[in-house]
Design an enzyme around this catalytic site. Sequence first.
Site, short mmCIF file in Angstrom:
data_model
loop_
_atom_site.label_atom_id
_atom_site.label_comp_id
_atom_site.label_asym_id
_atom_site.label_seq_id
_atom_site.Cartn_x
_atom_site.Cartn_y
_atom_site.Cartn_z
N GLU A 262 39.18 41.22 41.90
CA GLU A 262 38.27 40.20 42.41
C GLU A 262 39.10 39.31 43.35
O GLU A 262 40.17 38.85 42.96
CB GLU A 262 37.71 39.38 41.25
CG GLU A 262 36.63 38.45 41.71
CD GLU A 262 36.06 37.56 40.61
OE1 GLU A 262 36.39 37.77 39.42
OE2 GLU A 262 35.29 36.66 40.96
N ARG B 82 46.87 46.02 28.84
CA ARG B 82 47.37 45.27 29.99
C ARG B 82 48.87 45.03 29.84
O ARG B 82 49.41 45.09 28.74
CB ARG B 82 46.63 43.94 30.13
CG ARG B 82 46.68 43.07 28.89
CD ARG B 82 45.80 41.84 29.03
NE ARG B 82 46.45 40.82 29.85
CZ ARG B 82 45.94 40.35 30.98
NH1 ARG B 82 44.79 40.78 31.43
NH2 ARG B 82 46.59 39.43 31.65
N LYS C 102 45.03 34.87 36.68
CA LYS C 102 44.84 34.23 37.99
C LYS C 102 44.40 32.78 37.83
O LYS C 102 44.78 31.91 38.60
CB LYS C 102 43.81 35.01 38.81
CG LYS C 102 44.41 36.19 39.54
CD LYS C 102 43.37 36.89 40.40
CE LYS C 102 42.49 37.77 39.54
NZ LYS C 102 41.46 38.48 40.29
P1 ATP Z 1 42.97 37.75 35.82
O1 ATP Z 1 42.63 37.50 34.39
O2 ATP Z 1 44.40 37.53 36.16
O3 ATP Z 1 42.03 37.11 36.78
P2 ATP Z 1 41.47 40.05 36.12
O4 ATP Z 1 41.48 41.23 35.25
O5 ATP Z 1 40.30 39.15 36.05
O6 ATP Z 1 42.81 39.30 35.96
P3 ATP Z 1 40.87 41.44 38.45
O7 ATP Z 1 41.08 41.03 39.84
O8 ATP Z 1 39.49 41.56 37.97
O9 ATP Z 1 41.67 40.42 37.61
O10 ATP Z 1 41.70 42.72 38.08
C1 ATP Z 1 41.75 43.89 38.83
C2 ATP Z 1 42.28 45.00 37.97
O11 ATP Z 1 43.57 44.70 37.49
C3 ATP Z 1 41.40 45.21 36.75
O12 ATP Z 1 41.12 46.59 36.63
C4 ATP Z 1 42.23 44.73 35.60
O13 ATP Z 1 41.98 45.48 34.46
C5 ATP Z 1 43.66 44.93 36.12
N1 ATP Z 1 44.58 43.99 35.49
C6 ATP Z 1 44.50 42.64 35.49
N2 ATP Z 1 45.50 42.11 34.78
C7 ATP Z 1 46.25 43.14 34.32
C8 ATP Z 1 47.44 43.24 33.51
N3 ATP Z 1 48.06 42.16 33.03
N4 ATP Z 1 47.92 44.47 33.25
C9 ATP Z 1 47.32 45.56 33.74
N5 ATP Z 1 46.21 45.53 34.51
C10 ATP Z 1 45.67 44.34 34.80
MG MG Z 2 38.42 39.29 36.59
#
Ligand code: ATP
Ligand code: MG
Length: 568
Positions: free
Chosen positions: A43, A270, A280
Amino acid sequence: MTTAAEANNQDGAPSSDFIRDQIVADNENGRFDGRVQTRFPPEPNGYLHIGHAKSICLNFGLAEEFGGTCNLRFDDTNPETEDIEYVEGIIADLEWLGFESSDGIKYASDYFDQLYEWAEHLINNGLAYVDDQDAATISEQRGGFGQPGTESPFRNRSAEENLGLFRQMRDGAIADGEKVLRAKIDMQHENMQLRDPVLYRIRRVPHVRTGDTWILYPTYDWAHGQSDAIEGVTHSICTLEFADHNPLYEWCLSNLPLTGDKPYQTEFARLNLTHTVTSKRLLRKLVEDGTVDGWDDARMPTIAGLRRRGFPASAIRAFMAKIGVAKNNSTVEIELLESFVRDELNARAIRRMAVLDPILVTITNWPSPGGSDEVVMVTVANHPNDESMGTREIPFSGKLFIERDDFKLDPPPKYYRLTPGREVRLRSGFFITAVEAKTDSDGNVTEVLCTYDPETQGGQSPDGRKVKSTIHWVSAAHAVDGTVHTYDRLFADSHPGSDGTEQLDSLNRESRQTFSAKMEPSLAETNPSDVVQFERLGYFAADPQDSSVFHRTVGLRDEWANIQKRKK
Ligand code: ATP
Ligand code: MG
């Protein structure tokens, strides 16, 4: 125990894991006609962090290994938090990590028309309804584990009525938040995600790409799986927190007019790293409240921060290959990542001398023909075990800088560096012996007076006498000035927030120390982002914007090896 260096060598040959096993089985069974297509779906509401790098290496890595494709797809369904800056940052970070979207860059917003059409399809089949209740009421009615959900009084509207209302929602006749579209699944389902989740909400907020074409925006759950299907994704891989969305992913796809094999979702654990926060939302907070200089501050666990800090992309990839994928959440020591960085920099960083906290050394018996100090050029290898990196000439003179820490008037026990009466080696220079020190009114040393032995040029003594330590130095008149930042952990606790406190409570307010350094002349030629080893101090990356500013990437000591020893 496999060392980081050994694992590094295995970089190209990832071992098998449950996801790879699944793909192999799918291919054997002819599922998807043997095709493998993955995606990385961030995102654009912040910059990528090291956790995202794990997902990137996995998704793009699988595509490479199985001869498939992988696309970067922005999950841009929430215009309130998204920004073009993040879109551009993510594209740059992906490229820097060494990956390229197979078929151009994709956006969920490109599918808004199709998603809308499919929502009408659900409505026509009695599988979605317009709810007039507000978000708080809907949330309350969902119930909880072991608590029944409550059906909305609007749940049984006719398809016709729903369709009319949904079109009004799209066309601007309804205010923000006044109505939503919900899937009609099961308000008693044990999985909360299936208790009539919201599929569409109204937000009169312009979108980065669609401007104000739409005021109706799909939720993650409605956009995600359907975008996968539109693109022809086969394996939709995400982190464990989406596991309970998996049945909803299936429900949506199974109720749409799709043909052929449908994508399916698989979850993996993760990446969590000690002393690191990968969210984020929290990282944005650090940026917004000025705790760090920006998303690309060298202390940030963002890809942009790690790049500024001097972490090679290849070391990040090798680290990800080493830790692999698993189904259970765990936390990896950050020292392991750093050991991959150190191994790689050790092999390729040129050696230089810089003095971070200088004190002046005057050599009292240094020749001064005609009254002006003699300068001797010493030849020094750029790398101790790689001749191909060549040599450089460094000026040595009667006035030098050494680290304040390398001289003590009253040395503690086992202090082998410079102290009155002691001889040490100046690396690649001469042996010097301290005679006395000048101090200011507070007792701080301002200058050390030494003698040198002219027979010891290059750091060797002709009579074979030994000195216990070798210290680095720069010639005072020839030194170039630089700013050097050294870093401590941004989060003091190894597991921020694990003791029930807020993660941000463990912020280390003294995570950066800044020095006005004196550096050997050749460092003036450093290019932006070059990483060099400052002898005895660690690896330092020249700032991408200003190559007279250096960031300490990692120190020289292999702390990962120490951790392993302690564990034995
Ligand atoms: P955040 O909580 O940091 O905003 P998010 O999962 O909401 O992370 P996205 O931009 O939606 O962020 O994530 C894009 C992809 O990255 C998703 O498929 C998510 O599963 C993966 N991802 C996010 N954080 C991790 C992590 N710590 N380890 C592995 N994959 C991750
Ligand atoms: Mg997200």
